[in-house]
Every structure is written in C-alpha cells, then in structure tokens.
Write a protein that holds these residues in place. Sequence first.
Motif, PDB file in Angstrom:
ATOM      1  N   ASN A 244      34.799   5.407 -15.143  1.00  0.00           N
ATOM      2  CA  ASN A 244      33.910   6.236 -15.958  1.00  0.00           C
ATOM      3  C   ASN A 244      33.951   7.696 -15.512  1.00  0.00           C
ATOM      4  OD1 ASN A 244      33.113   4.054 -17.502  1.00  0.00           O
ATOM      5  ND2 ASN A 244      31.336   3.587 -16.232  1.00  0.00           N
ATOM      6  N   VAL A 245      34.031   7.923 -14.214  1.00  0.00           N
ATOM      7  CA  VAL A 245      34.112   9.302 -13.714  1.00  0.00           C
ATOM      8  C   VAL A 245      35.473   9.911 -14.046  1.00  0.00           C
ATOM      9  CG1 VAL A 245      34.095  10.753 -11.650  1.00  0.00           C
ATOM     10  CG2 VAL A 245      32.401   8.925 -11.912  1.00  0.00           C
ATOM     11  N   ALA A 246      36.536   9.130 -13.913  1.00  0.00           N
ATOM     12  CA  ALA A 246      37.875   9.637 -14.227  1.00  0.00           C
ATOM     13  C   ALA A 246      37.974  10.089 -15.686  1.00  0.00           C
ATOM     14  CB  ALA A 246      38.918   8.557 -13.943  1.00  0.00           C
ATOM     15  N   ARG A 247      37.200   9.417 -16.577  1.00  0.00           N
ATOM     16  CA  ARG A 247      37.227   9.758 -18.004  1.00  0.00           C
ATOM     17  C   ARG A 247      36.200  10.824 -18.382  1.00  0.00           C
ATOM     18  NH1 ARG A 247      38.083   3.916 -18.584  1.00  0.00           N
ATOM     19  NH2 ARG A 247      35.811   3.642 -18.701  1.00  0.00           N
ATOM     20  N   ALA A 248      35.342  11.211 -17.436  1.00  0.00           N
ATOM     21  CA  ALA A 248      34.268  12.160 -17.744  1.00  0.00           C
ATOM     22  C   ALA A 248      34.824  13.550 -18.039  1.00  0.00           C
ATOM     23  CB  ALA A 248      33.290  12.224 -16.577  1.00  0.00           C
ATOM     24  N   THR A 249      34.081  14.315 -18.818  1.00  0.00           N
ATOM     25  CA  THR A 249      34.459  15.709 -19.070  1.00  0.00           C
ATOM     26  C   THR A 249      34.484  16.471 -17.742  1.00  0.00           C
ATOM     27  OG1 THR A 249      33.368  15.609 -21.230  1.00  0.00           O
ATOM     28  CG2 THR A 249      33.828  17.804 -20.332  1.00  0.00           C
ATOM     29  N   PRO A 250      35.575  17.145 -17.430  1.00  0.00           N
ATOM     30  CA  PRO A 250      35.702  17.808 -16.114  1.00  0.00           C
ATOM     31  C   PRO A 250      34.992  19.162 -16.071  1.00  0.00           C
ATOM     32  CG  PRO A 250      37.714  18.117 -17.354  1.00  0.00           C
ATOM     33  CD  PRO A 250      36.835  17.240 -18.203  1.00  0.00           C
ATOM     34  N   ASP A 251      33.681  19.141 -16.296  1.00  0.00           N
ATOM     35  CA  ASP A 251      32.917  20.385 -16.349  1.00  0.00           C
ATOM     36  C   ASP A 251      32.022  20.586 -15.129  1.00  0.00           C
ATOM     37  OD1 ASP A 251      31.089  18.387 -16.821  1.00  0.00           O
ATOM     38  OD2 ASP A 251      30.521  19.068 -18.822  1.00  0.00           O
ATOM     39  N   GLY A 252      32.151  19.684 -14.127  1.00  0.00           N
ATOM     40  CA  GLY A 252      31.373  19.845 -12.921  1.00  0.00           C
ATOM     41  C   GLY A 252      30.002  19.213 -12.960  1.00  0.00           C
ATOM     42  N   TYR A 253      29.758  18.360 -13.949  1.00  0.00           N
ATOM     43  CA  TYR A 253      28.447  17.720 -14.047  1.00  0.00           C
ATOM     44  C   TYR A 253      28.521  16.211 -13.810  1.00  0.00           C
ATOM     45  CZ  TYR A 253      26.711  22.183 -15.621  1.00  0.00           C
ATOM     46  OH  TYR A 253      26.367  23.509 -15.667  1.00  0.00           O
ATOM     47  N   THR A 254      29.679  15.727 -13.411  1.00  0.00           N
ATOM     48  CA  THR A 254      29.841  14.316 -13.051  1.00  0.00           C
ATOM     49  C   THR A 254      30.748  14.216 -11.834  1.00  0.00           C
ATOM     50  OG1 THR A 254      29.667  13.661 -15.385  1.00  0.00           O
ATOM     51  CG2 THR A 254      30.501  12.015 -13.843  1.00  0.00           C
ATOM     52  N   PHE A 255      30.228  13.590 -10.774  1.00  0.00           N
ATOM     53  CA  PHE A 255      31.001  13.356  -9.556  1.00  0.00           C
ATOM     54  C   PHE A 255      30.888  11.884  -9.174  1.00  0.00           C
ATOM     55  CE2 PHE A 255      30.123  17.862  -9.475  1.00  0.00           C
ATOM     56  CZ  PHE A 255      31.284  18.424  -8.960  1.00  0.00           C
ATOM     57  N   LEU A 256      31.740  11.474  -8.240  1.00  0.00           N
ATOM     58  CA  LEU A 256      31.772  10.098  -7.750  1.00  0.00           C
ATOM     59  C   LEU A 256      31.558  10.114  -6.247  1.00  0.00           C
ATOM     60  CD1 LEU A 256      32.526   7.044  -8.484  1.00  0.00           C
ATOM     61  CD2 LEU A 256      34.866   7.664  -7.868  1.00  0.00           C
ATOM     62  N   PHE A 257      30.767   9.166  -5.752  1.00  0.00           N
ATOM     63  CA  PHE A 257      30.559   9.061  -4.306  1.00  0.00           C
ATOM     64  C   PHE A 257      30.717   7.603  -3.927  1.00  0.00           C
ATOM     65  CE2 PHE A 257      27.490   9.227  -0.560  1.00  0.00           C
ATOM     66  CZ  PHE A 257      28.459   9.725   0.298  1.00  0.00           C
ATOM     67  N   ALA A 258      31.723   7.295  -3.094  1.00  0.00           N
ATOM     68  CA  ALA A 258      32.078   5.900  -2.870  1.00  0.00           C
ATOM     69  C   ALA A 258      32.702   5.687  -1.492  1.00  0.00           C
ATOM     70  CB  ALA A 258      33.071   5.445  -3.938  1.00  0.00           C
ATOM     71  N   THR A 259      32.754   4.426  -1.102  1.00  0.00           N
ATOM     72  CA  THR A 259      33.509   4.041   0.083  1.00  0.00           C
ATOM     73  C   THR A 259      34.990   4.296  -0.167  1.00  0.00           C
ATOM     74  OG1 THR A 259      31.886   2.289   0.425  1.00  0.00           O
ATOM     75  CG2 THR A 259      33.912   2.148   1.693  1.00  0.00           C
ATOM     76  N   ASP A 260      35.696   4.735   0.859  1.00  0.00           N
ATOM     77  CA  ASP A 260      37.103   5.098   0.684  1.00  0.00           C
ATOM     78  C   ASP A 260      37.988   3.940   0.248  1.00  0.00           C
ATOM     79  OD1 ASP A 260      36.972   3.752   3.098  1.00  0.00           O
ATOM     80  OD2 ASP A 260      38.054   5.252   4.258  1.00  0.00           O
ATOM     81  N   THR A 261      37.532   2.708   0.440  1.00  0.00           N
ATOM     82  CA  THR A 261      38.340   1.553   0.028  1.00  0.00           C
ATOM     83  C   THR A 261      38.627   1.562  -1.476  1.00  0.00           C
ATOM     84  OG1 THR A 261      36.310   0.224  -0.106  1.00  0.00           O
ATOM     85  CG2 THR A 261      37.606   0.054   1.913  1.00  0.00           C
ATOM     86  N   LEU A 262      37.795   2.256  -2.232  1.00  0.00           N
ATOM     87  CA  LEU A 262      38.038   2.399  -3.663  1.00  0.00           C
ATOM     88  C   LEU A 262      39.427   2.983  -3.921  1.00  0.00           C
ATOM     89  CD1 LEU A 262      36.770   2.411  -6.592  1.00  0.00           C
ATOM     90  CD2 LEU A 262      36.169   4.782  -6.127  1.00  0.00           C
ATOM     91  N   LEU A 263      39.839   3.930  -3.075  1.00  0.00           N
ATOM     92  CA  LEU A 263      41.136   4.597  -3.237  1.00  0.00           C
ATOM     93  C   LEU A 263      42.219   4.064  -2.312  1.00  0.00           C
ATOM     94  CD1 LEU A 263      39.892   8.314  -3.426  1.00  0.00           C
ATOM     95  CD2 LEU A 263      40.255   6.719  -5.312  1.00  0.00           C
ATOM     96  N   THR A 264      41.809   3.451  -1.192  1.00  0.00           N
ATOM     97  CA  THR A 264      42.798   3.046  -0.185  1.00  0.00           C
ATOM     98  C   THR A 264      43.128   1.566  -0.209  1.00  0.00           C
ATOM     99  OG1 THR A 264      41.080   2.710   1.499  1.00  0.00           O
ATOM    100  CG2 THR A 264      42.061   4.914   1.342  1.00  0.00           C
TER     101      THR A 264
END
Length: 332
Positions: free
Chosen positions: A90-110
């Motif tokens: 959902n964050v990857a698809r969000a409008t990149p205007d600086g009003y949506t960020f993601l905060f997660a454990t690094d395992t999401l990417l690693t």
Amino acid sequence: MPFFVSAPLAFAPRARGLSLIAALLVVCASSTALAQAWPQRPIKVVIPFPPGGPSDLVMRTVAERILANLKQPIVIENQPGAGGNIGAANVARATPDGYTFLFATDTLLTVNPHVYKTIPFKLDDLKPISVLSSFSQTLVCNPSLGVKTVSELIAKSKTTPLSYASGGAGVPGHLSTELLLSMTGMQMTHIPYKGPAPAMQDVLANQVPCGLLAGPTVLPHVRSGKLTALAVSGQARAPSLPEVPTIEEAGVKGYEADFSLILIAPKQVPDDIVAKFRQAVVDALRTPEATERLRASDQIVIGSTPEQAVAKVAKDFAKWGAVSRKIGLSLD
C-alpha cells in the motif's frame, strides 16, 4: 554530457534543447516548492504489523514530538498481514508526496523477498531512509536442561535430541537460531508458535527446552530464575541484560544477528521532504525520554543516514537469503 541527457537529445536542435532545459527547471522548481511547503496536512505512517509490537511502540513514543517539530500530526495506521507485505504494498503504491511513510522491521526487506513465493510490491518502489533502532534476541533455556552457557548447549546437543521454540517461521528468532545451528553444527528441531509469548510459555513449561526470543518477553522470567539466559544474538549486549554475553562473546566467532526498525518512503518522494521528515523523527527519538523508553524494550537508538540504511539492508538481505535457502524456508 550530463547523465540525464541521452545521446540523441545532445545533438537535437538548439530550440529543442532549450525547451528541455526549461521543462527541467520547471520540474525542479515545483519539487523545491513542494518541499518548502511540506507538510500542509497530517502525515500517515503505516505500520504493517498489529498494534503493540516494537515498531508500533517506537512510533507512538515519538509522534507527539514530531508534531511539535513539523506542526502536523502523525497518523499511525496498522495494516497487518502477510509478514508486513500488505502494508508495504500500500505504501509502495501511495502518491509520493511525502504524506505516506512505512515503518517496519527490516525483515520486510531482507527476509520476505527470499521466503514468500510472491510479494505484492517491488523492492525498488521503496527506499530506506533511516535505521531508527536495533534489537536482538535472547537465547533462553529451561533450567531443567542443565545448561548455562552456549558451549554447554552445543555439547548437550551432541548427546541429546533438542528442540527450540520461536514466534513463527521466518521471524527473527527462527532465523537467528538457524544461523547459530549452521555456524556450530548443532542439531535442534524447530517448533514454531504464533508469536513469542506462547513460545515462551512452552519453554517455561519445559515442553520445549530452549528458545531464541525477544528480550522484553523473557526478561521477567530470567530475573525470577524461571529461565536461564545463555546469550543474546546481537553485536552488543542487550540494555536490559548487560551481564549476559553476546553469542560471539560466548565463543561463536563471527556470529551477529541484529535486527532493525527502518523508516521507509515511496521511491519517488522528493529528497528534501525525506530529509526533513527523517530529521524530525531522529530528533524525536534521541530525546532522553524516548531513548530510555526504547532501552526498557531492549532497543538501541540508531538514527542512521539513508546511505547507512541502504547498506544495512543490502548486507542483511544477503545474509538472511543464504540462511533461508539453507533451511529451505518458503511461505505462501
């Protein structure tokens, strides 16, 4: 030739070249104006896990101070599911205007890209902007097993069939233990649970002799003597258990299994906005009150640069990919 001008354009008519330069200047000016005006409304931070976890705790700890800095509230939105993949998509698809960020454990990417058959987003659609904190796991055993050190556990595993509990397949405790087994030659059967709390309960009940579990989950039982802490998985000793060695200090040279909480943005968010938001979050996190609260939950404040965050993700992506392939971990 500037890197953003292709060879054909370099030889275009002068008028066309001037038009291109003018268009680029308009884009740059628009981006700068957007960054200067930001933020004009509340900022949403998606946490792709249920409420009450480490990422949730950290963001709720700093939200008020970020509000004081940026003059806009932080809206925390928990979007759990599929190991964090749903919220990340959902964050990857969000409008990149600086009003949506993601905060997660690094395992999401690693880890997730290695173990899920498909993930609903492209890694390139997200960019890590800061490692905000790090945490490790605590290796505990039921006292009835009769081991108090990692070397004693290794010796015991050679004469007695052993198992270990974790909070589920692919979670930090599972991967940390499998890395330990691969580096020591130990044989232990994995018993996964739906979270660290039920895993800990069965170690307490001696249904499973050991577990590599979150520090805050096991700390009260280590203090009461109901569990024996052998070591912690990270590069440094845990704030809550300074007397307990790291696994490397306990004799497994080169072992390190730190995990991180990472602030992430959609890829196309302007760098000026990213820098402004990152600094506001890091400043809030480095206050004495926030630092102490994180220490109580066994986390160490980091507040890295974007470049350091990218390097950390790349390093751990390679490490956990190797572990995942070795154990044949695959999730739907």
